[in-house]
Design an enzyme around this catalytic site. Structure first.
Site, PDB file in Angstrom:
ATOM      1  N   SER A  87     -13.650  15.421   1.929  1.00  0.00           N
ATOM      2  CA  SER A  87     -13.187  14.135   1.930  1.00  0.00           C
ATOM      3  C   SER A  87     -11.710  13.962   2.617  1.00  0.00           C
ATOM      4  O   SER A  87     -11.124  12.740   2.469  1.00  0.00           O
ATOM      5  CB  SER A  87     -12.951  13.822   0.267  1.00  0.00           C
ATOM      6  OG  SER A  87     -12.111  14.252  -0.161  1.00  0.00           O
ATOM      7  N   THR A 210     -10.068  11.646  -1.295  1.00  0.00           N
ATOM      8  CA  THR A 210      -8.637  11.646  -0.900  1.00  0.00           C
ATOM      9  C   THR A 210      -7.836  12.726  -1.508  1.00  0.00           C
ATOM     10  O   THR A 210      -8.196  12.934  -2.406  1.00  0.00           O
ATOM     11  CB  THR A 210      -8.088  10.178  -0.969  1.00  0.00           C
ATOM     12  OG1 THR A 210      -9.030   9.256  -0.379  1.00  0.00           O
ATOM     13  CG2 THR A 210      -6.780   9.932  -0.646  1.00  0.00           C
ATOM     14  N   THR A 228      -6.780  11.452   3.938  1.00  0.00           N
ATOM     15  CA  THR A 228      -8.146  10.972   3.575  1.00  0.00           C
ATOM     16  C   THR A 228      -8.966  11.081   4.892  1.00  0.00           C
ATOM     17  O   THR A 228      -8.467  10.580   6.011  1.00  0.00           O
ATOM     18  CB  THR A 228      -8.176   9.879   2.724  1.00  0.00           C
ATOM     19  OG1 THR A 228      -9.597   9.853   2.531  1.00  0.00           O
ATOM     20  CG2 THR A 228      -7.996   8.547   3.470  1.00  0.00           C
ATOM     21  N   ARG A 238     -13.215   1.304  10.017  1.00  0.00           N
ATOM     22  CA  ARG A 238     -12.680   0.718   8.943  1.00  0.00           C
ATOM     23  C   ARG A 238     -11.536   1.640   8.460  1.00  0.00           C
ATOM     24  O   ARG A 238     -11.384   2.933   8.457  1.00  0.00           O
ATOM     25  CB  ARG A 238     -13.658   1.092   7.969  1.00  0.00           C
ATOM     26  CG  ARG A 238     -13.423   0.783   6.373  1.00  0.00           C
ATOM     27  CD  ARG A 238     -13.038   1.989   5.602  1.00  0.00           C
ATOM     28  NE  ARG A 238     -12.871   1.761   4.172  1.00  0.00           N
ATOM     29  CZ  ARG A 238     -12.511   2.356   3.373  1.00  0.00           C
ATOM     30  NH1 ARG A 238     -12.016   3.702   3.828  1.00  0.00           N
ATOM     31  NH2 ARG A 238     -12.497   2.160   2.182  1.00  0.00           N
ATOM     32  N   VAL A 239     -10.367   1.015   7.895  1.00  0.00           N
ATOM     33  CA  VAL A 239      -9.399   1.778   7.709  1.00  0.00           C
ATOM     34  C   VAL A 239      -9.017   1.272   6.063  1.00  0.00           C
ATOM     35  O   VAL A 239      -9.277   0.147   5.751  1.00  0.00           O
ATOM     36  CB  VAL A 239      -7.958   1.168   8.231  1.00  0.00           C
ATOM     37  CG1 VAL A 239      -6.764   1.578   7.618  1.00  0.00           C
ATOM     38  CG2 VAL A 239      -7.974   1.582   9.896  1.00  0.00           C
ATOM     39  N   GLY A 240      -8.968   2.355   5.078  1.00  0.00           N
ATOM     40  CA  GLY A 240      -8.724   2.034   3.718  1.00  0.00           C
ATOM     41  C   GLY A 240      -7.372   2.025   3.420  1.00  0.00           C
ATOM     42  O   GLY A 240      -6.534   1.447   4.226  1.00  0.00           O
ATOM     43  N   ASP A 241      -7.091   2.305   2.145  1.00  0.00           N
ATOM     44  CA  ASP A 241      -5.712   2.069   1.451  1.00  0.00           C
ATOM     45  C   ASP A 241      -4.729   3.119   1.948  1.00  0.00           C
ATOM     46  O   ASP A 241      -3.470   2.969   1.742  1.00  0.00           O
ATOM     47  CB  ASP A 241      -5.845   1.717  -0.015  1.00  0.00           C
ATOM     48  CG  ASP A 241      -6.474   3.161  -0.442  1.00  0.00           C
ATOM     49  OD1 ASP A 241      -7.337   4.034   0.072  1.00  0.00           O
ATOM     50  OD2 ASP A 241      -6.149   3.512  -1.668  1.00  0.00           O
ATOM     51  N   THR A 261      -6.536   7.368  -5.128  1.00  0.00           N
ATOM     52  CA  THR A 261      -7.644   7.775  -4.630  1.00  0.00           C
ATOM     53  C   THR A 261      -8.603   6.982  -5.155  1.00  0.00           C
ATOM     54  O   THR A 261      -8.685   6.460  -6.304  1.00  0.00           O
ATOM     55  CB  THR A 261      -8.108   9.336  -4.904  1.00  0.00           C
ATOM     56  OG1 THR A 261      -8.228   9.350  -6.419  1.00  0.00           O
ATOM     57  CG2 THR A 261      -7.027  10.341  -4.364  1.00  0.00           C
ATOM     58  N   GLY A 262      -9.964   6.811  -4.572  1.00  0.00           N
ATOM     59  CA  GLY A 262     -10.806   5.794  -5.082  1.00  0.00           C
ATOM     60  C   GLY A 262     -11.160   4.547  -3.994  1.00  0.00           C
ATOM     61  O   GLY A 262     -10.857   4.550  -2.766  1.00  0.00           O
ATOM     62  N   GLY A 264     -10.857   2.249  -1.524  1.00  0.00           N
ATOM     63  CA  GLY A 264      -9.631   1.565  -0.942  1.00  0.00           C
ATOM     64  C   GLY A 264      -9.498   0.001  -0.962  1.00  0.00           C
ATOM     65  O   GLY A 264      -8.544  -0.453  -1.037  1.00  0.00           O
TER      66      GLY A 264
HETATM   67  N1  GLY Z   1      -8.911   5.732  -0.908  1.00  0.00           N
HETATM   68  C1  GLY Z   1      -9.620   6.118   0.217  1.00  0.00           C
HETATM   69  C2  GLY Z   1     -10.345   5.203   1.065  1.00  0.00           C
HETATM   70  O1  GLY Z   1     -10.771   4.240   0.433  1.00  0.00           O
HETATM   71  O2  GLY Z   1     -10.496   5.151   2.295  1.00  0.00           O
END
Ligand code: GLY
Length: 357
Positions: A87, A210, A228, A238-241, A261-262, A264
């Site tokens: 991950s 993450t 992550t 795609r970009v997460g949080d 984590t989780g 995003g």
């Molecule tokens: N929390 C990691 C993501 O959603 O990319």
């Protein structure tokens, strides 16, 4: 190490003396904070063939006088480089096109540094590149080809493919399940992901996995880092949080640090790490601050496909926080959720508060 009193130290010392009751002068001590490092549970699991985990490494470096952010980065590098954690970093589960795209951010509370990279390809340790954005530039976020070019110019090794045999196999399995005509449809994508989790091809931690890691040294300097490979099989780009300051990580040097984590997307819409730090600023214990962010996530989640049959968010989310007193806490949508902690009592896993308890 610099042993002179900083302005902040001086102000704190003066304030402590000023409020001391008669006859009981407060002796302010620079070592009044107990150094500690917290992280998501993978910071207590992976050693990449070495002797120590992420939290042990970071704590050891902080104890021996290392810079708090540099220590945390070295800690998460262990997980980034370990192909067993699919991950994060090298060997992370790739995007829908089979390409490993990595996100990371870091903040240094004392230096007021922040740096991040998103959708970075070819570098096993994106946290190190995020650190160089913070330390070497006056920018905060570099993305895609620009982030890679920045890393190349600094001498980072760029690899064609960060997949391992295992991560490629997981992606091929997903490809077989996905109907190409509906690959953008959230329910089609979710069905494939859930089937893979149910059949044990992918564990839930690695669907959204993450690592977030935060720490404080004996002089109260606070920092944090999140890194992550993001959501498994995400739409390319795609970009997460994780690389977004205030969402997947936030640090205020006088208050504390928080990260997540989780899922995003939920965090991006809630700026949850910022919410947690602001709750701590108002005096909340880190655990209560994390629970406050969970309540915000719940009230922000209204789409039916994201709710369970009890009207609660049906996705995973975890928060981790540490405050300027060295107190730590976490909250999770998983009743068994735990976070990693390393302090003078050694490394261990600690129960998170249950989000819906
Ligand atoms: N929390 C990691 C993501 O959603 O990319």
């Amino acid at each position: 190490m610099d042993t002179s009193l900083s302005r902040r130290d001086f102000v704190a010392a003066s304030a402590a003396l000023a409020t001391a009751p008669f006859g009981a002068p407060v002796v302010w001590s620079r070592s009044s904070v107990k150094p500690a490092v917290i992280s998501s549970s993978n910071g207590h699991m992976f050693k990449n063939g070495g002797d120590v985990t992420c939290v042990e490494k970071a704590y050891g470096l902080i104890e021996s006088g290392g810079d708090v952010l540099e220590a945390l980065i070295e800690g998460v590098n262990i997980v980034e480089l370990d192909p067993a954690d699919t991950s994060v970093g090298y060997g992370g589960v790739p995007n829908m096109d089979g390409v490993v795209q990595l996100d990371s951010s870091c903040m240094h509370g004392d230096k007021k540094w922040a740096g991040a990279v998103a959708a970075l390809e070819g570098v096993r340790t994106p946290s190190k590149v995020a650190y160089r954005v913070a330390s070497d530039t006056d920018h905060h976020l570099l993305v895609g080809e620009g982030a890679q070019s920045f890393a190349r110019n600094l001498g980072f090794k760029i690899e064609d493919d960060l997949n391992t045999e295992r991560s490629r196999k997981i992606w091929l399995d997903w490809k077989r399940r996905i109907d190409p005509a509906h690959f953008l449809d959230p329910s089609t994508r979710k069905k494939a992901l859930m089937a893979m989790i149910e059949e044990g091809v992918l564990d839930p931690i690695h669907a959204f996995g993450t690592i977030n890691c935060n720490g404080i040294d004996a002089e109260g300097r606070i920092a944090g880092v999140t890194t992550t490979s993001g959501l498994a099989f995400k739409i390319s780009g795609r970009v997460g949080d994780s690389p977004i300051l205030g969402a997947g990580l936030y640090v205020d040097g006088s208050v504390g640090a928080a990260g997540s984590t989780g899922r995003g997307e939920a965090n991006l819409a809630t700026c949850a790490s910022f919410v947690i730090v602001e709750e701590m600023r108002r005096g909340a214990h880190p655990t209560d601050a994390c629970l406050a962010a969970m309540r915000r996530i719940k009230s922000n989640t209204v789409e039916k496909r994201l709710l369970d049959d009890r009207g609660r968010p049906n996705f995973g989310m975890e928060y981790y926080a540490i405050d300027a007193k060295g107190r730590s806490g976490g909250a999770s949508t998983n009743p068994q959720g735990r976070f990693a902690l390393c302090d003078s009592d050694g490394p261990r896993l600690v129960d998170c508060a249950y989000a819906w308890g």
